[in-house]
Design an enzyme around this catalytic site. Structure first.
Site, PDB file in Angstrom:
ATOM      1  N   LYS A  80       0.855  -1.201   0.000  1.00 49.56           N
ATOM      2  CA  LYS A  80       0.000   0.000   0.000  1.00 49.56           C
ATOM      3  C   LYS A  80       0.886   1.244   0.000  1.00 49.56           C
ATOM      4  CE  LYS A  80      -4.069   1.890   2.423  1.00 49.56           C
ATOM      5  NZ  LYS A  80      -4.954   1.716   3.598  1.00 49.56           N
ATOM      6  N   SER A 155      -9.844   1.951   2.444  1.00 53.04           N
ATOM      7  CA  SER A 155      -8.934   2.680   1.578  1.00 53.04           C
ATOM      8  C   SER A 155      -7.958   1.794   0.811  1.00 53.04           C
ATOM      9  CB  SER A 155      -8.140   3.672   2.410  1.00 53.04           C
ATOM     10  OG  SER A 155      -7.310   2.982   3.332  1.00 53.04           O
ATOM     11  N   SER A 179     -10.119  -0.395   6.690  1.00 55.29           N
ATOM     12  CA  SER A 179      -9.483  -0.276   5.372  1.00 55.29           C
ATOM     13  C   SER A 179      -8.725  -1.506   4.886  1.00 55.29           C
ATOM     14  CB  SER A 179      -8.538   0.925   5.356  1.00 55.29           C
ATOM     15  OG  SER A 179      -9.284   2.110   5.308  1.00 55.29           O
TER      16      SER A 179
END
Ligand SMILES: [Mg+2]
Ligand SMILES: [Zn+2]
Lengths: 497, 98, 498
Positions: A80, A155, A179
């Site tokens: 990420k 996210s 997330s």
């Protein structure tokens, strides 16, 4: 021939270790897959082809030299874009950090490198991890591999989409309000939010410091456990890191079982707003657990009804302060430096140009909640709710070993549907937020497809703080039982890209 | 709970150093009002005798020994600087207090 | 119409609040492992944490906490059983995170006092509100303007070497009842605090280097009034003399405004060394709203009672008590002791006595020749290139008669110039008193022969005229003769009883 990209991380590592595959071969296969499908999916913000191949060659050299390889050596991973990577761009999905190349590695990045994991690149995300759809990325949305017109969750939608589209067998996410788990749920993958403090936050760009937690994402429970073990553990650079051994998650994942466990179903997580197909799959999961020998009881956590409200005060408050450093003076974007503006004005212009609407909204909300005259009513009260939620969990865990719920109230919604309705968007995290507020551990794993839309449904398992291994014990048992029922991994049912 | 006015939004934007456009001010005023209305549910407990939780873990006294660790090189420190001069971060004229 | 200081005090009672920031002398910064040994090389002592890079996190320096507790204990404060750091949110370019990690409503030390002794010996108690931990900012250099000041500069250059250095902020409760002595109390408080910090060995507390910085809050109230008046906040008053002058000038300024029917606005003011007065800083458009909240990246500090008691047991003798003890031991007046304190000479004198000198000699050299030299060169006494052991050696040479005062001064001058140890300077410069009776005798005879008129006067009973002959001997021996012995020999030769 084996389809390399369909292998699990555990299988890949074993084949590299025994010489059946080289790390370079594996890396190239995944780079080729990215090349082939990422134009459609848009999971990656940056692919580090050279860095990945160099790391893979190192693994192959180590093996050739007879050195012992770690359990994930040579396995590709999608990181990420919230973790700093020395020499590799890190944007946090924001324009304000466009082009920023960090001079240091996050602790997680360091541990991955030390474990010889091959980092393929950085994945897309909602700007500063604020969102549940990855639509808030400054670099455009990511598609859900099950249906490219739908959101992959957020996210960490880039990471979940990379897994679901076989661009990487492992990924890393961060979970502030769901997330990791919500993207896992809507893409039919596995995601774990470890106990707060279990994974170092050093080098993980902060959204809400007291809630943020990095964790593993994978396609199987065992793979998640292997990654969990590599990334977790005490870090002296993070004051909030737990100074205790990592829970025995891999051992737990290899010995899945629910026989004799008491499992609580959270009463508050159903009702209005929950999609019928989601509840149907959830109820089937409850039946399955009973069949596997668990005792399932209903528990009530009355304060959970206030969790969303508390979260939308605490997270914005902390973020309003955490994001103050993005001022256009030391790194990242600078706007308006044309000789006619002061430093103060340049800061305001930079932040105006560099942050997207959701980030601004939350900064303003947090500024409001902390400001004099409102602090007690908002931030102060939210912290009291936090105490009540923690107490609800404690009480529940006196009676049961783990709690379960749907991970999300609905399956993946269409891109754009909730984009300008923040309150509707926030509901996606209804079931995941309490664990962030209390700091305990939770996992999402696939429990089937919702009949009405054929999209994946996630089952959430919640364990007490520091008992992360229970997630894997239960998760592995559920996963094995479903695999036996379905006859193949759920992702096989996803349409070809 | 009181609603939030456009003026308050402008004040918040100033505190947060956001140069919002007029359109944004209007837009955010409406949205923030709705969100604040929803999250105001927490204030039910504002008078309750409950200790606040600011942190999920009951840790205390995490400290490090007073030992020097390597710093970044000035080149690394300045590597992201939008502008630099004399090995320092170059910024426009600062208006603040002397 | 200008209001004199005396007029002001006739109608108003001053109320002061003093906020002092002390930079700790830890090896590393408060929240990261960067060195605090500020080199000239800009941005060479920075890391992701003190530069506020995305993702970086703070970790508390244990010695920073320990120093804060020591200061708190020495100021007779309660030490918190549990306290936290908080974020103070405001934007400023020299603050990398745009919040300062500080403490808010949960300081580590609170509710104490410091007794300060005024010049006449009176002891005034200053109540302490709190002492808390925080971090320093970076430094900005304003370029393009004529004066290097912020106004008129075209741009600024930022160096973050200082960012994150530990600070302890010590805040007094409102100081009332000082009356006309308010300026003296303020100065004595800061001086005493400085001595205390140095005695604790937590900082060198050099004001001229910004290691100790003082903000002066001042308001006036009518005697018997219920409420304090509006205060002004004079920032960065950075010498003892300036503290005194700033209080004095603000008292007069407030009185003038109030007498003229005006109102004092709450504002920041700047003190100017050259004029001895303050000017208005930026008037804030709206009240600051720092939005303090508990620092989520740090966990609470809960000093165990064992630790606190251990630190209490290790506290040095408090400077005021130590001074009183030394004053008695040295047999000097309160006023003389004040001069010694002001000169920063206590430490050097004690060390010189420890090295074998007697108290009077140690004080004489440090407060005389060496203080003069320090003044001229603008350094502190402790920084002169001469050690207490060397001063003690010079005193010993005088004591044994090898040097007289004049020669001793020359020896010290040589040491300060880097010519070596006192013995080496004596040797190299040939400064020993001539004790050789033969040589001295020859010089005496020569002096008598060369000054027959004077010799006659002495013979006739005008013994005081012998001084001129001693002078001649000293001149002939280039000052190296033992003047006492020369006088004895002259009188002997001339057959007079001394
Ligand atoms: Mg302060
Ligand atoms: Zn540093």
């Amino acid at each position: 021939m084996t389809d390399i990209i369909k292998l699990t991380a555990a299988e890949t590592a074993a084949k590299i270790a025994n010489g059946e595959l080289t790390a370079v071969e594996v890396t190239e296969a995944h780079l080729a897959r990215i090349e082939a499908v990422d134009e459609k999916v848009h999971a990656f913000l940056h692919v580090d082809r050279e860095g990945a191949l160099a790391q893979a060659r190192k693994v192959d050299e180590k093996r050739a030299a007879g050195e012992k390889l770690g359990p994930l050596a040579g396995v590709p991973l999608a990181l990420k874009d919230i973790f700093t990577t020395e020499g590799v761009p890190t944007t946090v999905g924001s324009k304000i950090l466009e082009g920023w190349i960090p001079p240091y590695d996050a602790t997680v990045t360091k541990r991955l490198k030390a474990a010889d994991v091959v980092i393929l690149g950085k994945t897309n995300m909602d700007e500063f991890a604020m969102g549940s759809s990855t639509e808030n990325s400054a670099y455009g949305p990511t598609g859900n591999p099950w249906d490219l017109t739908r959101i992959p969750g957020g996210s960490g939608g880039g990471s979940s989409a990379a897994l679901a589209s076989h661009m990487a067998p492992l990924a890393i996410g961060t979970d502030t309000g769901g997330s990791i788990r919500q993207p896992a749920a809507v893409t039919g993958t596995v995601g774990v939010k470890p106990t707060y403090g279990g994974v170092s936050r050093y080098g993980m760009v902060a959204f809400s410091s007291s809630l943020d937690q990095g964790g593993p994402c994978a396609r199987t429970v065992l793979d998640a456990a292997l990654l969990h073990e590599v990334m977790a553990g005490h870090d002296e650079l993070d004051s909030t890191s737990i100074d205790a051994p990592v829970p025995p998650v891999v051992e737990a994942a290899r010995n899945g079982s629910v026989a004799g466990l008491r499992i609580g179903v959270v009463k508050e997580f159903r009702g209005e707003g929950y999609q019928a197909g989601v509840m149907q799959r959830f109820d089937e999961s409850v039946e399955l657990l009973k069949e596997l020998g668990a005792e399932v009881v209903e528990v009530s956590c009355p304060s959970f009804t206030k969790a969303l409200a508390a979260y939308y005060l605490i997270a914005p408050s902390e973020c309003s302060s955490n994001l103050a450093r993005f001022d256009g003076l030391r790194y990242g974007l600078r706007t308006g430096d044309d000789g006619s503006h002061s430093a103060e004005e340049v800061t305001s212009l930079t932040r105006e140009a560099g942050f997207g609407p959701e980030v601004k909204r939350r900064i303003m909300l947090g500024t409001y909640a902390l400001s004099s005259g409102y602090y007690d009513a908002y931030y102060g009260s939210a912290q009291k709710v936090r105490t009540l939620i923690t107490k609800d969990f404690e009480k529940a865990f006196e009676d049961v070993d783990v709690l379960i719920s749907p991970t999300t109230p609905t399956t993946a919604f269409p891109i754009g549907e909730r984009a300008d309705d923040p309150m509707a968007m926030y509901l996606a995290d209804l079931c995941t937020i309490p664990s962030n507020l209390a700091g305990n551990a939770a996992m999402s794993l696939p429990c089937g497809l919702a009949p009405e839309d054929g999209l994946p449904v996630g089952l959430q398992i919640i364990a007490p703080a520091m008992k992360d291994e229970r997630l894997y014990t239960v998760g592995a048992a559920v996963e094995a039982a479903f695999a036996a029922r379905w006859g193949h991994p759920l992702l096989e049912e996803a349409p070809a890209l | 709970m009181p609603g939030i006015t456009r003026e308050e939004v402008a004040h918040l934007a100033k505190l947060a150093r956001l140069e919002l456009s007029d359109g944004e001010l209007d837009h955010f005023a409406g949205q923030l009002d709705a969100i604040i209305g929803a999250v105001a549910a927490v204030s039910d407990v504002s008078d309750a005798d409950v200790p606040p939780t600011s942190h999920p873990l009951p840790l205390t006294n995490v400290m490090r020994p007073d030992e020097v660790r390597p710093s970044l090189t000035p080149e690394q420190a300045l590597s992201g600087a939008p502008a630099q001069e004399q090995q320092r971060f170059k910024v426009p004229q600062i208006l603040g207090e002397e | 119409m200008t209001v004199t200081y005396e007029d002001a005090l006739a109608s108003y009672e001053p109320v002061m609040g003093l906020e002092v920031h002390v930079e700790l002398g830890t090896k590393t910064k408060m929240f990261c492992g960067c060195s605090t040994e500020l080199k000239q090389d800009p941005n060479s002592q920075t890391c992701p944490t003190c530069l506020g890079l995305p993702g970086a996190l703070p970790v508390v320096n244990a010695i920073g906490v320990e120093s804060a507790i020591k200061i708190g204990l020495a100021l007779n404060c309660d030490i918190a059983e549990w306290c936290r750091f908080a974020r103070k949110n405001y934007f400023y370019p020299d603050m990398p995170k745009n919040f300062q990690t500080s403490q808010y409503d949960e300081p580590i030390a609170f509710n104490g006092y410091l007794d300060v002794q005024l010049e006449d010996g009176e002891v005034f108690r200053v109540e302490i509100e709190r002492a808390h931990m925080e971090e320093d900012t970076g430094k900005s250099l304003h370029v393009g303007g004529a004066t290097g000041r912020i106004h008129g500069a075209s741009h600024s250059l930022l160096d973050y070497n200082r960012a994150g250095i530990p600070l302890i902020e010590i805040v007094t409760k409102p100081i009332t009842g000082a009356g006309e002595r308010a300026p003296e109390v303020a100065k004595a408080y800061v001086a005493e605090l400085r001595e205390l910090i140095k005695a604790l060995d937590v900082s060198e507390a050099r004001m001229e280097q910004g290691q100790m910085r003082c903000d002066v809050n001042l308001s006036l109230m009518k005697p018997g009034a219920e409420k304090f008046g509006t205060r002004s906040e004079t920032k960065n008053v950075n010498s003892l003399r300036s503290v005194e002058r700033a209080v004095r000038s603000e008292i007069s300024r407030h009185a003038e405004v109030l007498n003229g029917g005006g109102t004092i606005i709450q504002e920041t003011r700047h003190f100017h060394e050259d004029t001895g007065s303050t000017t208005s800083g930026r008037v804030k458009e709206e009240a600051e709203d720092y939005r303090y909240f508990p620092e989520p990246d740090l966990v609470p500090v809960a000093p165990s009672r064992e630790w606190v008691e251990q630190l209490r047991a290790g506290l040095p003798e408090l400077p005021r008590l130590r001074r009183n003890r030394l004053r008695e031991e040295w047999g000097i007046t309160q006023h003389d002791m004040q001069s010694v304190l002001n000169a920063g000479a206590i430490g050097p004198i004690v060390a010189t006595i420890d090295a074998g000198a007697d108290a009077a000699a140690a004080r004489k050299w440090w407060m005389g020749e060496l203080a003069r030299h320090a003044n001229e060169t603008g350094v502190e006494l402790g920084e002169l290139p001469v050690t207490p052991e060397q001063v003690a050696r010079v005193a010993a040479l005088v004591q044994e008669g090898s040097l007289n005062d004049k020669l001793a001064r020359q020896v010290l001058e040589g040491v300060l110039k880097g010519e070596g140890t006192p013995d080496e300077v004596v040797e190299a410069r040939g400064l020993k008193i001539v004790k050789d009776e033969g040589a001295l005798g020859a010089a005496v005879e020569e002096a008598i022969a060369g000054n027959p008129d004077i010799a006659k006067k002495v013979r006739d009973g005008k013994i005081q005229a012998a001084g001129a002959l001693v002078g001649a001997v000293m001149k002939a021996t280039r000052g190296q003769a033992d003047a006492g012995r020369a006088r004895e020999m002259i009188l002997e030769k001339l057959g007079v009883e001394g």
